[in-house]
Every structure is written in C-alpha cells, then in structure tokens.
Design a protein around this motif. Structure first.
Motif, PDB file in Angstrom:
ATOM      1  N   ALA A 383       0.831  -1.205   0.000  1.00  0.00           N
ATOM      2  CA  ALA A 383       0.000   0.000   0.000  1.00  0.00           C
ATOM      3  C   ALA A 383       0.865   1.254   0.000  1.00  0.00           C
ATOM      4  O   ALA A 383       0.584   2.223  -0.722  1.00  0.00           O
ATOM      5  N   SER A 384       1.931   1.245   0.795  1.00  0.00           N
ATOM      6  CA  SER A 384       2.825   2.397   0.845  1.00  0.00           C
ATOM      7  C   SER A 384       3.471   2.649  -0.513  1.00  0.00           C
ATOM      8  O   SER A 384       3.535   3.796  -0.981  1.00  0.00           O
ATOM      9  N   ALA A 385       3.958   1.584  -1.143  1.00  0.00           N
ATOM     10  CA  ALA A 385       4.607   1.732  -2.448  1.00  0.00           C
ATOM     11  C   ALA A 385       3.640   2.265  -3.502  1.00  0.00           C
ATOM     12  O   ALA A 385       3.982   3.151  -4.292  1.00  0.00           O
ATOM     13  N   LEU A 386       2.413   1.735  -3.510  1.00  0.00           N
ATOM     14  CA  LEU A 386       1.430   2.178  -4.502  1.00  0.00           C
ATOM     15  C   LEU A 386       1.033   3.634  -4.270  1.00  0.00           C
ATOM     16  O   LEU A 386       0.851   4.398  -5.225  1.00  0.00           O
ATOM     17  N   LEU A 387       0.907   4.015  -3.012  1.00  0.00           N
ATOM     18  CA  LEU A 387       0.580   5.410  -2.712  1.00  0.00           C
ATOM     19  C   LEU A 387       1.737   6.341  -3.074  1.00  0.00           C
ATOM     20  O   LEU A 387       1.528   7.472  -3.519  1.00  0.00           O
ATOM     21  N   TRP A 388       2.968   5.866  -2.852  1.00  0.00           N
ATOM     22  CA  TRP A 388       4.150   6.651  -3.259  1.00  0.00           C
ATOM     23  C   TRP A 388       4.123   6.879  -4.772  1.00  0.00           C
ATOM     24  O   TRP A 388       4.337   8.009  -5.245  1.00  0.00           O
ATOM     25  N   ILE A 389       3.867   5.826  -5.513  1.00  0.00           N
ATOM     26  CA  ILE A 389       3.791   5.954  -6.976  1.00  0.00           C
ATOM     27  C   ILE A 389       2.680   6.926  -7.357  1.00  0.00           C
ATOM     28  O   ILE A 389       2.849   7.774  -8.243  1.00  0.00           O
ATOM     29  N   ALA A 390       1.525   6.818  -6.686  1.00  0.00           N
ATOM     30  CA  ALA A 390       0.403   7.703  -6.991  1.00  0.00           C
ATOM     31  C   ALA A 390       0.777   9.160  -6.741  1.00  0.00           C
ATOM     32  O   ALA A 390       0.417  10.053  -7.525  1.00  0.00           O
ATOM     33  N   ALA A 391       1.501   9.420  -5.651  1.00  0.00           N
ATOM     34  CA  ALA A 391       1.885  10.799  -5.326  1.00  0.00           C
ATOM     35  C   ALA A 391       2.804  11.387  -6.391  1.00  0.00           C
ATOM     36  O   ALA A 391       2.576  12.507  -6.881  1.00  0.00           O
ATOM     37  N   PHE A 392       3.841  10.644  -6.775  1.00  0.00           N
ATOM     38  CA  PHE A 392       4.826  11.205  -7.700  1.00  0.00           C
ATOM     39  C   PHE A 392       4.364  11.130  -9.152  1.00  0.00           C
ATOM     40  O   PHE A 392       4.663  12.041  -9.941  1.00  0.00           O
ATOM     41  N   ALA A 393       3.628  10.074  -9.507  1.00  0.00           N
ATOM     42  CA  ALA A 393       3.030  10.058 -10.837  1.00  0.00           C
ATOM     43  C   ALA A 393       1.977  11.156 -10.939  1.00  0.00           C
ATOM     44  O   ALA A 393       1.834  11.804 -11.985  1.00  0.00           O
ATOM     45  N   GLY A 394       1.248  11.380  -9.835  1.00  0.00           N
ATOM     46  CA  GLY A 394       0.261  12.452  -9.828  1.00  0.00           C
ATOM     47  C   GLY A 394       0.906  13.813 -10.022  1.00  0.00           C
ATOM     48  O   GLY A 394       0.395  14.660 -10.762  1.00  0.00           O
ATOM     49  N   PHE A 395       2.051  14.043  -9.365  1.00  0.00           N
ATOM     50  CA  PHE A 395       2.766  15.303  -9.581  1.00  0.00           C
ATOM     51  C   PHE A 395       3.197  15.423 -11.041  1.00  0.00           C
ATOM     52  O   PHE A 395       3.049  16.492 -11.656  1.00  0.00           O
ATOM     53  N   SER A 396       3.742  14.342 -11.596  1.00  0.00           N
ATOM     54  CA  SER A 396       4.228  14.371 -12.982  1.00  0.00           C
ATOM     55  C   SER A 396       3.108  14.748 -13.946  1.00  0.00           C
ATOM     56  O   SER A 396       3.319  15.513 -14.899  1.00  0.00           O
ATOM     57  N   LEU A 397       1.915  14.205 -13.697  1.00  0.00           N
ATOM     58  CA  LEU A 397       0.785  14.477 -14.590  1.00  0.00           C
ATOM     59  C   LEU A 397       0.192  15.867 -14.332  1.00  0.00           C
ATOM     60  O   LEU A 397      -0.040  16.628 -15.262  1.00  0.00           O
ATOM     61  N   ALA A 398      -0.048  16.188 -13.068  1.00  0.00           N
ATOM     62  CA  ALA A 398      -0.718  17.437 -12.744  1.00  0.00           C
ATOM     63  C   ALA A 398       0.148  18.662 -13.035  1.00  0.00           C
ATOM     64  O   ALA A 398      -0.378  19.734 -13.355  1.00  0.00           O
ATOM     65  N   PHE A 399       1.476  18.499 -12.930  1.00  0.00           N
ATOM     66  CA  PHE A 399       2.357  19.648 -13.081  1.00  0.00           C
ATOM     67  C   PHE A 399       3.175  19.614 -14.374  1.00  0.00           C
ATOM     68  O   PHE A 399       4.043  20.477 -14.565  1.00  0.00           O
ATOM     69  N   SER A 400       2.925  18.648 -15.232  1.00  0.00           N
ATOM     70  CA  SER A 400       3.679  18.596 -16.487  1.00  0.00           C
ATOM     71  C   SER A 400       3.387  19.815 -17.362  1.00  0.00           C
ATOM     72  O   SER A 400       4.288  20.341 -18.029  1.00  0.00           O
ATOM     73  N   LYS A 401       2.152  20.286 -17.357  1.00  0.00           N
ATOM     74  CA  LYS A 401       1.808  21.451 -18.181  1.00  0.00           C
ATOM     75  C   LYS A 401       2.529  22.713 -17.709  1.00  0.00           C
ATOM     76  O   LYS A 401       3.201  23.371 -18.517  1.00  0.00           O
ATOM     77  N   PRO A 402       2.424  23.100 -16.432  1.00  0.00           N
ATOM     78  CA  PRO A 402       3.161  24.308 -16.027  1.00  0.00           C
ATOM     79  C   PRO A 402       4.669  24.164 -16.137  1.00  0.00           C
ATOM     80  O   PRO A 402       5.370  25.159 -16.381  1.00  0.00           O
ATOM     81  N   LEU A 403       5.201  22.946 -15.989  1.00  0.00           N
ATOM     82  CA  LEU A 403       6.640  22.763 -16.050  1.00  0.00           C
ATOM     83  C   LEU A 403       7.181  22.798 -17.473  1.00  0.00           C
ATOM     84  O   LEU A 403       8.369  23.093 -17.684  1.00  0.00           O
ATOM     85  N   THR A 404       6.372  22.488 -18.444  1.00  0.00           N
ATOM     86  CA  THR A 404       6.851  22.386 -19.820  1.00  0.00           C
ATOM     87  C   THR A 404       6.329  23.504 -20.719  1.00  0.00           C
ATOM     88  O   THR A 404       6.601  23.515 -21.917  1.00  0.00           O
ATOM     89  N   ARG A 405       5.583  24.441 -20.150  1.00  0.00           N
ATOM     90  CA  ARG A 405       5.060  25.555 -20.944  1.00  0.00           C
ATOM     91  C   ARG A 405       5.513  26.886 -20.346  1.00  0.00           C
ATOM     92  O   ARG A 405       5.930  26.958 -19.206  1.00  0.00           O
ATOM     93  N   ASP A 406       5.398  27.940 -21.158  1.00  0.00           N
ATOM     94  CA  ASP A 406       5.866  29.245 -20.721  1.00  0.00           C
ATOM     95  C   ASP A 406       5.096  29.718 -19.499  1.00  0.00           C
ATOM     96  O   ASP A 406       3.929  29.362 -19.286  1.00  0.00           O
ATOM     97  N   ARG A 407       5.758  30.563 -18.732  1.00  0.00           N
ATOM     98  CA  ARG A 407       5.138  31.161 -17.544  1.00  0.00           C
ATOM     99  C   ARG A 407       3.908  31.977 -17.953  1.00  0.00           C
ATOM    100  O   ARG A 407       3.913  32.653 -18.978  1.00  0.00           O
ATOM    101  N   LEU A 408       2.869  31.904 -17.111  1.00  0.00           N
ATOM    102  CA  LEU A 408       1.687  32.705 -17.366  1.00  0.00           C
ATOM    103  C   LEU A 408       1.997  34.189 -17.165  1.00  0.00           C
ATOM    104  O   LEU A 408       2.869  34.540 -16.362  1.00  0.00           O
ATOM    105  N   PRO A 409       1.309  35.083 -17.863  1.00  0.00           N
ATOM    106  CA  PRO A 409       1.558  36.511 -17.681  1.00  0.00           C
ATOM    107  C   PRO A 409       1.291  36.911 -16.234  1.00  0.00           C
ATOM    108  O   PRO A 409       0.380  36.397 -15.607  1.00  0.00           O
TER     109      PRO A 409
END
Length: 409
Positions: A383-409
C-alpha cells in the motif's frame, strides 16, 4: 529561502530584472527555461518509476541489471537518484534570487540533466558495464552541481548560503562511500547511506527552518490579526545544533546510548520548534499546512531513532523511513508543488490534484513507518509503495503542463 545580499546591477538593470531577462531571452523549450522545470519533473518521474520497478524486483518477478544488491539499489535510487535532482532544481532556482546573478538555463541546464540521467542509467545497468565506469558516471553529477553552485555563491558573495554548498559535497561523499561499500551487498546499512541521509535531513532542518515559518507568516499576515510564527533566533540555532550533534552520533554509532539520548533531545527541541510556527492556523490552505506536516516527521524520526538506539523495541527502519518517506518525501513534494506554482505564474493555492498528492504521500509515509512494527507487513508495504507511486506520478501528470510551458503573464 534567504534574502540575497545586495549586489551591483549590471548594464543598468537590477538583479531581478536581469534574471527575468535571461529567462525571457531563452527561446528554446520552456522545459529548459529554469532549473526547477526539468529537475522537478525528472525527479518525480524517476521516483515513481524506481518504486514501480522495486515492487516486482522485491518479489523476484523481474531482475534489474545492476551490480547493487536489490535493497541497495532501492536505497540508492531514492537517496542518490531522486534527492539530488530535487536539490538541483531547488538550488538552480534559488541561487539567482540569493545572489542576483544570472540563472543557468538552456543547453548548459540540459547538460546537467543529461549527466543526472546518465547516472540513473549507469547504476540501474551497472551489471552490463565495468563497475568503476558505472560508479564514475553516477558520481559525476553532485560535484558538477556543487561547482556550478560554488561559482555563483562565491561570485555573488553570498556567504550565508555556503552551508548549502557544504551539504551538497557531503551528499557526494556519502554517494562515494556507498559505492565503496556496495560490493559487501549491505551498503544500505553502511556509512555511505547514513551520511547521505543525515546530511539531507539536516539540510531540510536548515532550509525548512527558513521557508516554513516564512511562508506561514506571509499567508497568515494576509488574513488579519492573530498569532504569527516566532522569528528565527537563538532557539532555532539551539535546535539545529542539537539536530546536527544527534545526526553525527547516529552516523557514527546508530545503536549507541549516547546517540539515542542525543536523538531524543533533538526530537523534543524540533517538536517545540515546529509548535512555535503555529501550523494549526493554516489548516484551510493545504499548500501551507503540508509544510508543517512534513516537518513533523523530523522530530518523529529523531524520537524513533532515539528509542531504537536505547533498545526500547523500536526498529531502526522505522526511524529511517520517518526521515526518508516522511520528512524528505513529503517536504520535497511540498516544495516542488509550491515552487512550480509560484515560478510559473499560477495562484499559490492547492487545488484538488495537489491536495490529493499530499494525501497520497502522507499515507505512503505513515504506512511505511507502521510496517516496521508489523510482522505481517506485506500489505502495508504494498500500500505504501502504490501510494508513493500515486503521489509522484500524480505530480508528474498534474504539473507537467506548467513545467513544460511558458510562464503565465
């Protein structure tokens, strides 16, 4: 983050404008426009991938072509793979603010990322190449990062942040010791792992002691009167000194009574330190509350390490995972989410996805510490391992757009 020492403006521009101009001048991929972008995204992807590989490797379902013993590879992948990437993203973003000097962007930044990636591949595939070559590739990144950081800190005369540079070098020394101990098959329990972990824990105590009360004060000040975090002072210096002494003792002799007493003293002081930051007033904003919950794992780790050293029936692995999964895992995610939102022009508030990421990492850390006390712990570990994966995969997905695109005005 600390305030920078005033530095002379060049070409008539104040330091902040020069930093912004340097970033705007980069016309290539947005991912290479700031240090936090590739390193935070790469760290999160690697953390999720390494844990996803670790689960079947632990059961023997797959084999990783590495010379390291399975547990050693797992520890190294997180301690000397994931953490240095987060450290690089933080430092390359913070140092221009500390010194007023130009940030590392573009192809020099890409070269640093490539060196880090090469280290991950070299260690994971070290059975396929000569062992010294794999170790040399892996060991190259942290000294290179230290060199870049030293150049900027010294040129900017930002002596206050030299301890951060020293910490990077200590982590590099721990990585070297880890490789030297690896042929024994028990490097995860050796001096290299303890040196690296203790250094990173102290770095979190040092930097966390700056940013947690600072961000809390800023947020509370916008919400009317009430108690604010205590300012940095002698008590913080005492708590840091006690934590440093306890960690040194733990590195040298983790099972000694002296180390146990020192760890218990550090636990008490850092619990009081956290209480002085009035985190209970921030519960309506998870982006701030998570910083306090992450720091809570620091005294928890000291407490468990102290009881373990004094033979009170507490397994050492409980303390280790309170610091690794709890303190380091949670604090790095807290910093990565906040820094990404702030530096890409997003609103500094935790949305549903960010709150879910926080819940996942807190649960992962709690289950992993609890597993150390449970004889039949397979379910908790999974359970711990799966939740760890969910946390970091979730960050990768949720923050991929702001990290790979230009800063908002």
């Amino acid at each position: 983050m600390t305030s920078a020492r005033p530095v002379p403006a060049e070409h008539g521009l104040p330091p902040k404008n020069r930093t912004a101009d340097r970033r705007r001048a980069w016309t290539g991929p947005a991912l290479l426009g700031a240090g936090f972008r590739p390193f935070f995204l790469g760290a999160a992807v690697w953390s999720a991938l390494a844990m996803a590989l670790w689960i079947p490797a632990l059961t023997g379902a797959i084999g990783i072509p590495t010379r390291l013993a399975p547990v050693d590879w797992h520890v190294h992948a997180m301690l000397y793979g994931y953490v240095p990437a987060v450290l690089a993203g933080f430092l390359l973003t913070a140092i221009p603010n500390w010194t007023g000097r130009l940030p590392v962007v573009g192809w020099p930044l890409a070269a640093l990322v490539v060196v880090w990636l090469a280290g991950r591949l070299a260690v994971a595939g070290s059975a396929l190449v000569p062992s010294p070559l794999a170790a040399a590739i892996d060991l190259a990144f942290l000294p290179l990062l230290a060199l870049v950081a030293a150049r900027e800190i010294v040129a900017g005369r930002n002596w206050r942040n030299l301890p951060v540079l020293a910490a990077v070098l200590l982590v590099a020394a721990g990585n070297l010791a880890f490789h030297l101990e690896a042929p024994s098959g028990a490097a995860a329990q050796g001096y290299g792992a303890r040196l690296g972990l203790a250094t990173i824990v102290f770095l979190v105590l040092l930097i966390g002691g700056r940013i947690v009360p600072s961000f809390t004060r800023n947020w509370l000040a916008q919400r009317g009167p009430g108690r604010l975090p205590a300012p940095l002072g002698r008590f913080d210096a005492l708590a840091l000194a006690a934590g440093g002494v306890a960690l040194v003792g733990w590195i040298i002799a983790p099972d000694s009574p002296a180390a146990g007493v020192a760890c218990l003293a550090a636990a008490a002081l850092h619990l009081i330190r956290l209480w002085r930051w009035v985190g209970w007033r921030t519960t309506s904003e998870p982006l701030v509350t998570i910083l306090h919950l992450a720091y809570l794992f620091a005294p928890t780790g000291f407490l468990l390490a102290g009881f373990a050293a004094l033979g009170a029936g507490v397994p050492t692995s409980a303390a280790v995972h309170a610091w690794t999964a709890g303190l380091i895992g949670t604090m790095t995610l807290a910093v990565m989410t906040r820094a990404t939102l702030g530096h890409t022009g997003r609103k500094l508030t935790a949305g549903r996805a960010t709150t879910a990421i926080y819940a996942a990492i807190l649960a992962a850390a709690t289950f992993r510490v609890a597993a150390a006390f449970t004889p039949q712990h397979a379910a908790l570990l999974t359970a711990s391992a799966l939740l760890w994966i969910a946390a970091f995969a979730g960050f990768s997905l949720a923050f991929s757009k702001p990290l790979t695109r230009d800063r908002l005005p």
